[in-house]
Enzyme design. Sequence first.
Site, PDB file in Angstrom:
ATOM      1  N   LYS A  98     134.610 -14.515-113.463  1.00  9.17           N
ATOM      2  CA  LYS A  98     133.962 -14.114-114.719  1.00  9.17           C
ATOM      3  C   LYS A  98     134.305 -15.050-115.880  1.00  9.17           C
ATOM      4  O   LYS A  98     133.657 -15.018-116.904  1.00  9.17           O
ATOM      5  CB  LYS A  98     134.378 -12.681-115.096  1.00  9.17           C
ATOM      6  N   LEU A 125     146.347  -6.646-102.333  1.00 13.45           N
ATOM      7  CA  LEU A 125     146.937  -6.480-103.669  1.00 13.45           C
ATOM      8  C   LEU A 125     146.698  -7.681-104.580  1.00 13.45           C
ATOM      9  O   LEU A 125     146.983  -8.823-104.216  1.00 13.45           O
ATOM     10  CB  LEU A 125     148.439  -6.214-103.592  1.00 13.45           C
ATOM     11  N   HIS A 126     146.175  -7.406-105.771  1.00 13.80           N
ATOM     12  CA  HIS A 126     145.951  -8.448-106.769  1.00 13.80           C
ATOM     13  C   HIS A 126     146.151  -7.852-108.161  1.00 13.80           C
ATOM     14  O   HIS A 126     146.028  -6.648-108.358  1.00 13.80           O
ATOM     15  CB  HIS A 126     144.552  -9.049-106.610  1.00 13.80           C
TER      16      HIS A 126
END
Lengths: 324, 324
Positions: free
Chosen positions: A194, A263-264
């Site tokens: 983004k 997981l982030h």
Amino acid sequence: MAQPGEKRKREDDTNNGGTEDKDNAAREVENPLPGFRLSAVLRESARDKTIFLHGQVSGDDEAKEDAVVILERAPFQAESVSDLLGKNPPMTLQLKNDIYGVYHLSPPPELNEVKATVIRPATEKHIKKYLRQEVYLIQESGEDYKNITLPFIQAQSFSIQWVYNILEKKAEADRIVYENADPENGFVLLPDFKWNQKQVEDLYLIAICHKRGIKSLRDLTADHLPLLRNIMKEGKEAILKRFGLQGNQLRIYLHYQPSYYHLHVHFTALGHDAPGTTVERAHLLNDVIQNIEMDSRYYETRTLTYALREDEALLKSFKDAGKF
Amino acid sequence: MAQPGEKRKREDDTNNGGTEDKDNAAREVENPLPGFRLSAVLRESARDKTIFLHGQVSGDDEAKEDAVVILERAPFQAESVSDLLGKNPPMTLQLKNDIYGVYHLSPPPELNEVKATVIRPATEKHIKKYLRQEVYLIQESGEDYKNITLPFIQAQSFSIQWVYNILEKKAEADRIVYENADPENGFVLLPDFKWNQKQVEDLYLIAICHKRGIKSLRDLTADHLPLLRNIMKEGKEAILKRFGLQGNQLRIYLHYQPSYYHLHVHFTALGHDAPGTTVERAHLLNDVIQNIEMDSRYYETRTLTYALREDEALLKSFKDAGKF
């Protein structure tokens, strides 16, 4: 906040590689949307200047193929717009009242980039993901997670090959901003799709842990504190060094539910009202660390609140279990 | 005053007058920003695609004059962008990974209008109005609260007479949607001023507790569980009855820091992206209840994270205490 120097630095970096021909060659592509025909507007936001389209394109063998196209106008860059205004561009008056005037201005194409994200071939799931729907809050207890959400995640087997591609440097290796290569407590930090990296005002990076199998917040225990503290400390340091934003100018958080089950952690500029920062989705990493320090089983047992869209399959699972 | 939404509405009005010739004549104007030179970027929003500039222009007698210029990109129109995509416009590849591709597209000028609002001559007041303050995250420990924040709140002695006027029916009595009159565990529920009550999409109500002296989240203990549970249960019921929105379509939360120090709870439509719903300010009532159930002193001892603007007096207190 505009940091013109920073901006210039990054643009220069791009041109400094000495591989200009190769870069340019890589950028010449065939049309990604041959024979595009609109099927539906999935969603649009006048505030964000975005639109989400579902269309059909001609595939390799001329068969029709579904595509999702997300268009988003570029943020302004202070330097280039002030240059433009200094050159007396034609402006068409719309209305004038006292000291206030409204005009239309058509800047040259290079100041008017639109970012097009293309997903192709798009499955039913992709199309649904972007379709605007009614939303409802779920109160997911620890038991609900075990009985409803976890079996749902396992049954879906979402592909996260693209995550492994990043971790193994098979894709996006040149985009990595920082890496701690430790397989247990390490991670890679890279810009989110983004963010165009041209201004720090909407800075958005993602830290992805190397260790596999940590699906979400729900799996975190005291065992993961070294990993979480590394992400917090080294992520802040790397962002300060590369982009000049201090740790107290960053919102550092996890999503629950996440959009993929590896997981982030999200890093966004505090002043940037990024999507997914609302209280029913975002969990500050600082709070997560405190909660696990207090009780290693906090996220195993805690009732967590989040929003689901009407058409999301997980909502159906809650309905089927008589929990909605 | 530039209120982009307002202005857009007024533009339509202007074009509906049936005096097209006059309008066209009015549209030919000299450059409203002769010799524009940028003084400062007052504010920008990458999400909204807006930028607020302060500049100097040449006035009538060649004297310099201050101007504020607000630029905003136009929202997309489905029809024109799908037409454009159907014509195979050139798109430059930025990155590709699996089924995802990101491209840059430069639509023709007529699809790229920018609205420019010009305020000229601009006074000091106009410039300040649009100046964005830098924001910073504060990590306020329980000790910081006692040593810095509490003395600050006490020294400020913010007036909350308007809150007492509501509770005593001396003001806004006709706006009350629901009341539980219990002095210890009761509250009044009424629409927030931000909501015009015309559509439930942006529903926004406030529950204000009758009991005095609960300044914020920091004061809450297990003693307040009956009050908090009443607000949760009866607030939802009253909103369902009056406005038809169900409890799971509501975001129910407290602010920390609050904007006034008498305990109150926000109810907003889940689909409404209301200001103050981000994770660094909002605390879900459901989480607050769970945390106090787990540990009555949770909010006395917990490190709480929130954002402060550069010019806020509380930030100065943290600086003076050497904590920032």
